[in-house]
Scaffold this motif. Sequence first.
Motif, PDB file in Angstrom:
ATOM      1  N   ALA A   1      -1.091   4.580   6.196  1.00 17.74           N
ATOM      2  CA  ALA A   1      -1.519   3.712   5.097  1.00 17.74           C
ATOM      3  C   ALA A   1      -1.774   2.286   5.584  1.00 17.74           C
ATOM      4  N   LEU A   2      -0.890   1.783   6.434  1.00 19.33           N
ATOM      5  CA  LEU A   2      -1.069   0.427   6.968  1.00 19.33           C
ATOM      6  C   LEU A   2      -2.250   0.349   7.930  1.00 19.33           C
TER       7      LEU A   2
ATOM      8  N   THR B   1       6.798  -1.924   7.553  1.00 17.91           N
ATOM      9  CA  THR B   1       7.362  -0.881   6.704  1.00 17.91           C
ATOM     10  C   THR B   1       8.807  -1.260   6.438  1.00 17.91           C
TER      11      THR B   1
ATOM     12  N   THR C   1       0.825  -1.201   0.000  1.00 18.16           N
ATOM     13  CA  THR C   1       0.000   0.000   0.000  1.00 18.16           C
ATOM     14  C   THR C   1       0.853   1.241   0.000  1.00 18.16           C
ATOM     15  N   ASP C   2       0.290   2.302  -0.552  1.00 19.25           N
ATOM     16  CA  ASP C   2       0.929   3.614  -0.506  1.00 19.25           C
ATOM     17  C   ASP C   2      -0.041   4.665   0.010  1.00 19.25           C
ATOM     18  N   GLY C   3      -1.213   4.213   0.443  1.00 23.00           N
ATOM     19  CA  GLY C   3      -2.206   5.130   0.976  1.00 23.00           C
ATOM     20  C   GLY C   3      -3.085   5.785  -0.070  1.00 23.00           C
TER      21      GLY C   3
ATOM     22  N   ALA D   1       3.525   5.897   6.212  1.00 23.25           N
ATOM     23  CA  ALA D   1       3.426   4.433   6.147  1.00 23.25           C
ATOM     24  C   ALA D   1       2.472   3.905   7.212  1.00 23.25           C
TER      25      ALA D   1
ATOM     26  N   TYR E   1       4.409  -1.445   3.377  1.00 21.04           N
ATOM     27  CA  TYR E   1       4.641  -0.110   2.825  1.00 21.04           C
ATOM     28  C   TYR E   1       6.135  -0.020   2.576  1.00 21.04           C
TER      29      TYR E   1
END
Length: 145
Positions: A69-70, A88, A9-11, A66, A37
């Motif tokens: 996003a996580l 991350t 993921t990168d958000g 990160a 991330y």
Amino acid sequence: MFKKILVPTDGSAVGIKAAAMAAEIAQGSGGQVVGVYVIDPFPYIGIGDASAVGLQSYLNDAKRVAGAALAVVAEACRARGVPFAGDTIERNMVWEGILETAQAEGCDLVVMGSHGRQGVKALILGSVAQKVLTHAKQPVLIVKE
């Protein structure tokens, strides 16, 4: 069917959509989700104290982004009662970090967005999703907006 699903993921909005889909797949198959991330390394190599301060500031900001996003991936899993673990990492090539994580974690599926926040850079260099599709040893599900 799929027991361990990797969600890089990168958000981005499409990354959030991919997280929801991965959680749904994991829920249906009794699996779990691993989120990752990948932080790009500090882009500037300077001399003296300024580079150390700049590096720390960059890493703090990257880790904050990160974590956020996580957290979205974790929430998608929690809402569906799916086990989640997130991490991350820092790599020069984001796609390599994704594939290393998939291998190290024993993931049998990668679910990711078709594009993230790279914009024009991705058009010139090739998207992370395209690189993962090309080099992955496990199935890859690309989620589009």
